[in-house]
Design a protein around this motif. Structure first.
Motif, PDB file in Angstrom:
ATOM      1  N   TYR A 110       0.845  -1.200   0.000  1.00 56.21           N
ATOM      2  CA  TYR A 110       0.000   0.000   0.000  1.00 56.21           C
ATOM      3  C   TYR A 110       0.879   1.249   0.000  1.00 56.21           C
ATOM      4  N   ILE A 111       0.570   2.178  -0.904  1.00 56.60           N
ATOM      5  CA  ILE A 111       1.283   3.452  -0.984  1.00 56.60           C
ATOM      6  C   ILE A 111       0.245   4.579  -0.958  1.00 56.60           C
ATOM      7  N   ASN A 112       0.437   5.541  -0.049  1.00 58.87           N
ATOM      8  CA  ASN A 112      -0.421   6.727  -0.023  1.00 58.87           C
ATOM      9  C   ASN A 112       0.255   7.815  -0.850  1.00 58.87           C
ATOM     10  N   CYS A 113      -0.292   8.085  -2.031  1.00 60.61           N
ATOM     11  CA  CYS A 113       0.357   9.007  -2.971  1.00 60.61           C
ATOM     12  C   CYS A 113       0.172  10.467  -2.587  1.00 60.61           C
ATOM     13  N   GLU A 114      -0.633  10.734  -1.592  1.00 62.97           N
ATOM     14  CA  GLU A 114      -0.713  12.108  -1.104  1.00 62.97           C
ATOM     15  C   GLU A 114       0.557  12.449  -0.326  1.00 62.97           C
ATOM     16  N   ASP A 147      14.362  -5.589 -10.063  1.00 62.65           N
ATOM     17  CA  ASP A 147      15.095  -6.788  -9.642  1.00 62.65           C
ATOM     18  C   ASP A 147      14.545  -7.339  -8.323  1.00 62.65           C
ATOM     19  N   ALA A 148      14.159  -6.427  -7.418  1.00 64.68           N
ATOM     20  CA  ALA A 148      13.636  -6.875  -6.126  1.00 64.68           C
ATOM     21  C   ALA A 148      12.299  -7.594  -6.287  1.00 64.68           C
ATOM     22  N   VAL A 149      11.442  -7.072  -7.163  1.00 66.77           N
ATOM     23  CA  VAL A 149      10.137  -7.702  -7.394  1.00 66.77           C
ATOM     24  C   VAL A 149      10.303  -9.058  -8.067  1.00 66.77           C
ATOM     25  N   ASP A 150      11.223  -9.121  -9.018  1.00 69.14           N
ATOM     26  CA  ASP A 150      11.362 -10.332  -9.833  1.00 69.14           C
ATOM     27  C   ASP A 150      12.269 -11.382  -9.202  1.00 69.14           C
ATOM     28  N   TYR A 151      12.729 -11.152  -7.968  1.00 70.54           N
ATOM     29  CA  TYR A 151      13.644 -12.100  -7.330  1.00 70.54           C
ATOM     30  C   TYR A 151      12.955 -13.431  -7.046  1.00 70.54           C
ATOM     31  N   ASP A 152      11.687 -13.371  -6.646  1.00 72.24           N
ATOM     32  CA  ASP A 152      10.937 -14.584  -6.309  1.00 72.24           C
ATOM     33  C   ASP A 152       9.744 -14.739  -7.239  1.00 72.24           C
ATOM     34  N   GLU A 153       9.274 -15.970  -7.334  1.00 69.81           N
ATOM     35  CA  GLU A 153       8.042 -16.218  -8.083  1.00 69.81           C
ATOM     36  C   GLU A 153       6.850 -15.864  -7.193  1.00 69.81           C
ATOM     37  N   ARG A 154       6.064 -14.875  -7.591  1.00 65.96           N
ATOM     38  CA  ARG A 154       4.935 -14.413  -6.790  1.00 65.96           C
ATOM     39  C   ARG A 154       4.054 -13.481  -7.613  1.00 65.96           C
ATOM     40  N   VAL A 155       2.861 -13.217  -7.086  1.00 65.39           N
ATOM     41  CA  VAL A 155       1.954 -12.218  -7.652  1.00 65.39           C
ATOM     42  C   VAL A 155       1.954 -11.017  -6.706  1.00 65.39           C
ATOM     43  N   VAL A 156       2.188  -9.834  -7.258  1.00 59.19           N
ATOM     44  CA  VAL A 156       2.294  -8.612  -6.469  1.00 59.19           C
ATOM     45  C   VAL A 156       1.116  -7.695  -6.797  1.00 59.19           C
ATOM     46  N   VAL A 157       0.427  -7.227  -5.768  1.00 63.09           N
ATOM     47  CA  VAL A 157      -0.657  -6.245  -5.934  1.00 63.09           C
ATOM     48  C   VAL A 157      -0.192  -4.941  -5.292  1.00 63.09           C
ATOM     49  N   ILE A 158      -0.083  -3.890  -6.094  1.00 59.04           N
ATOM     50  CA  ILE A 158       0.354  -2.573  -5.612  1.00 59.04           C
ATOM     51  C   ILE A 158      -0.864  -1.660  -5.536  1.00 59.04           C
ATOM     52  N   MET A 159      -1.163  -1.196  -4.318  1.00 60.52           N
ATOM     53  CA  MET A 159      -2.328  -0.348  -4.086  1.00 60.52           C
ATOM     54  C   MET A 159      -1.866   1.104  -3.973  1.00 60.52           C
ATOM     55  N   LEU A 160      -2.296   1.947  -4.909  1.00 55.40           N
ATOM     56  CA  LEU A 160      -1.909   3.356  -4.940  1.00 55.40           C
ATOM     57  C   LEU A 160      -3.111   4.200  -4.533  1.00 55.40           C
ATOM     58  N   ASP A 161      -3.139   4.615  -3.273  1.00 52.19           N
ATOM     59  CA  ASP A 161      -4.226   5.461  -2.769  1.00 52.19           C
ATOM     60  C   ASP A 161      -3.954   6.916  -3.160  1.00 52.19           C
ATOM     61  N   GLU A 162      -5.031   7.661  -3.457  1.00 53.10           N
ATOM     62  CA  GLU A 162      -4.914   9.054  -3.926  1.00 53.10           C
ATOM     63  C   GLU A 162      -4.019   9.107  -5.163  1.00 53.10           C
ATOM     64  N   ILE A 163      -4.275   8.211  -6.099  1.00 54.33           N
ATOM     65  CA  ILE A 163      -3.427   8.092  -7.295  1.00 54.33           C
ATOM     66  C   ILE A 163      -3.449   9.360  -8.131  1.00 54.33           C
ATOM     67  N   ASP A 164      -4.549  10.118  -8.054  1.00 48.28           N
ATOM     68  CA  ASP A 164      -4.645  11.370  -8.820  1.00 48.28           C
ATOM     69  C   ASP A 164      -3.607  12.391  -8.352  1.00 48.28           C
ATOM     70  N   LYS A 165      -3.241  12.340  -7.048  1.00 46.29           N
ATOM     71  CA  LYS A 165      -2.214  13.259  -6.535  1.00 46.29           C
ATOM     72  C   LYS A 165      -0.863  12.970  -7.169  1.00 46.29           C
ATOM     73  N   LEU A 166      -0.573  11.697  -7.390  1.00 43.68           N
ATOM     74  CA  LEU A 166       0.689  11.306  -8.025  1.00 43.68           C
ATOM     75  C   LEU A 166       0.736  11.808  -9.468  1.00 43.68           C
ATOM     76  N   VAL A 167      -0.372  11.637 -10.200  1.00 43.75           N
ATOM     77  CA  VAL A 167      -0.429  12.075 -11.594  1.00 43.75           C
ATOM     78  C   VAL A 167      -0.334  13.597 -11.671  1.00 43.75           C
ATOM     79  N   GLU A 168      -1.016  14.255 -10.738  1.00 43.70           N
ATOM     80  CA  GLU A 168      -1.026  15.727 -10.707  1.00 43.70           C
ATOM     81  C   GLU A 168       0.368  16.278 -10.453  1.00 43.70           C
TER      82      GLU A 168
END
Length: 576
Positions: A128-132, A301-322
């Motif tokens: 979880y990432i809070n983009c605000e 490289d860190a994400v691809d080190y292991d075999e897994r499914v990653v879900v990245i949650m970007l809260d307030e994503i509009d703030k990041l784009v802005e």
């Protein structure tokens, strides 16, 4: 002896008698001029508390059940269940106004996803990432990279611990096998040289006859008999302690490496060394200073080190784009084509339904594969939510019957904001507790409504830049001196005098007009553009907040508090 020491009885007789090494208990000594407890908090603690668990009324709390959001939760679950099958879930965009349960629902589903993945031993990580707060591409990638580096190191530690345990098991097995082999008859040429096989004969005793059931014994008996007979001078054959029938009755245990991909101890040790090298190779990303492409490479490289499914949650994503454009979303949404071991899915949460209009068409198409809209709560739904939380938050009979309906009604007026409703109920409870009331009543809710509104204004004004504070202070001074329908020119004239007073840079009138527009957007002033005919257009400004409270907040600023009596400036302005 000084006077200080003479005030302490027995200062020169220190005996360890259970009173911290002093002959007189410390609590009975007079140290300095300290006075006894005045009971400042005793009266406050004497009343019965109203709250059972106040934390459930805070926005950060994720409840075990979310009323009136089952449809949205089920839709998210049907999309994300692909992760439990080892597949890549579709990207999801979640829309809705503030306080409609977007973040709470997404966190609830993510928590369920992670717990279910552990249940079925499916590698799945949710971040979880809070983009605000984390509002630049560098910060987002750096935070994600460091989180996955931390996870990778933890998994490496688990694997190394497991392999070291396997090493100990193998070494113990081989020691036992060698011990059994060494206790056999040295004259017996049929004994195998392999340390993993039992040192047994070909199934017959020394006289050539098969051994009987009475003569059968297990491996421990073989070892015991061999040691005993060796000390007495008898041979193991005479004791009948070794036969093929004993091997048939209790087969030798399998070698610990048989059920692993390793064939020798050296391979296990090499694997441990390799994992330790991998752990050392991970370099955490500093929060500033690296080129962005290097940060992305470390994250990849860190994400691809292991075999897994990653879900990245970007809260307030509009703030990041802005703030940073759509480069981050482009990189995240396209990285699956380059990953070998893992798969990435994105959940974007936004208050702005139109923020995708500013995205690159390629990003928009890949990011918005699934869209879920959270509608505002109505008063009845807010009442259910408050009732559900109040059962856990308050002690029995702490609420009067009209408290929850009133909180729900106030919040429903502001686009169905559940967060506002919860804040209102919590603040009402705090006010009732401070007044040592046993029950929260309607009056406490109305007081809480006024307090929350004032607290919001105070916080916004307190955090304004100095130049915005000067513009606001100029408006307050004009209103306090009876000026109505204040225009931009009048504000600018007072603003210049204030800047001279505190030795601040004077901005242009156009920039001051922009600052007035920002204050209008924050709801602190009300600025309306009016036409003056051939004299052009101007803004008519009026305050939207309480004058006295706002002025007190401004004067708490160290720079503005040094302003002398500015009344003559204002008077001079209007007399001219």
């Amino acid at each position: 002896m000084s006077d200080d020491n003479s005030e302490i009885p027995g200062a020169d007789e220190v005996e360890p008698d259970g009173t911290h090494g002093f002959s007189t208990p410390l609590e009975e000594t007079a140290i300095g001029d300290d006075e006894p407890n005045q009971g400042l908090f005793d009266d406050l603690l004497s009343g019965e508390p109203i709250f059972e668990n106040k934390e459930v009324l805070r926005p950060s709390y994720t409840p075990h059940e979310l009323p009136h959001r089952s449809d949205q939760i089920n839709k998210m679950a049907t999309i994300l269940v692909a992760a439990l099958r080892g597949e890549t879930p579709s990207n999801i965009l979640i829309y809705g106004k503030t306080g409609t349960g977007k973040t709470a629902s997404a966190k609830f589903v993510s928590k369920e996803l992670e717990s279910t993945s552990q249940k079925y031993s499916v590698p799945c990580d949710v971040e979880y990432i809070n983009c605000e707060v984390t509002d630049t591409q560098y910060r987002v990638l750096a935070q994600l990279a460091n989180k996955f580096i931390e996870k990778n190191k933890a998994r490496i530690d688990e694997k190394v611990a497991s392999l070291e345990e396997l090493l100990e098991t193998v070494e113990q097995y081989e020691d036992e096998a060698t011990s059994h082999s060494g206790n056999g008859s040295p004259a017996d040429d049929s004994t195998s040289d392999d340390p993993f096989e039992s040192a047994v004969h070909d199934g017959r005793s020394a006289d050539g006859n098969p051994t009987t059931s009475e003569e059968k014994t297990d491996d421990s008996d073989v070892s015991f008999a061999t040691e005993t007979d060796a000390s007495s001078g008898d041979s193991p054959v005479e004791t009948g302690g070794s036969s093929s029938d004993s091997a048939e009755s209790e087969p030798a245990p399998t070698h610990p490496l048989e059920s692993t991909p390793f064939t020798a101890l050296a391979e296990v040790e090499d694997r441990i060394d390799s994992l330790e090298e991998d752990k050392e190779s991970f370099e955490e990303v500093p929060m500033t200073g690296w080129p962005t492409d290097r940060v992305y490479s470390v994250f990849f490289d860190a994400v691809d080190y292991d075999e897994r499914v990653v879900v990245i949650m970007l809260d307030e994503i509009d703030k990041l784009v802005e703030k940073s454009g759509d480069d981050t979303l482009y990189n995240l949404s396209r990285m699956n084509s380059e990953l070998e071991n893992s798969r990435v899915s994105i959940i974007g949460i936004s208050n702005d339904l139109k923020f995708t209009d500013f995205l690159d068409p390629r990003v928009k198409s890949s990011l918005g594969e699934e869209e879920i809209v959270f509608p505002p709560y109505d008063a009845n739904q807010l009442r259910d939510i408050l009732q559900h939380r109040a059962e856990v938050a308050f002690k029995g009979n702490a609420l009067s019957g009209d408290v929850i309906p009133l909180c729900a009604a106030f919040a429903a007026q502001e686009h169905g904001d559940a967060r506002r409703a919860l804040d209102l109920l919590r603040t009402a409870g705090e006010l009732a507790e401070r007044s040592q009331a046993e029950t929260i009543i309607e009056e406490h809710v109305r007081q809480a409504q006024d307090k929350i509104e004032l607290d919001r204004v105070v916080e916004v004004v307190r955090t304004l830049p100095t130049q915005s504070k000067l513009v606001l202070f100029s408006t307050i001074l004009l209103e306090k001196n009876g000026v109505h329908s204040i225009n931009t020119g009048e504000v600018f004239n007072i603003y210049k005098r204030l800047c001279e007073e505190i030795d601040a840079d004077v901005l242009t009138q156009r920039r001051v007009t922009d600052l007035i527009s920002e204050l209008d957007m924050l709801g602190i002033v009300n600025a309306v553009v009016v036409s003056k005919g051939r004299y052009g257009r101007t803004k008519e400004i009026s305050l939207s907040v309480p004058i006295d409270e706002t002025e007190a907040v401004l004067l708490s600023d160290s720079r503005l508090s040094n302003i002398d009596d500015i009344q003559p400036f204002v008077q001079a302005r209007f007399e001219n």
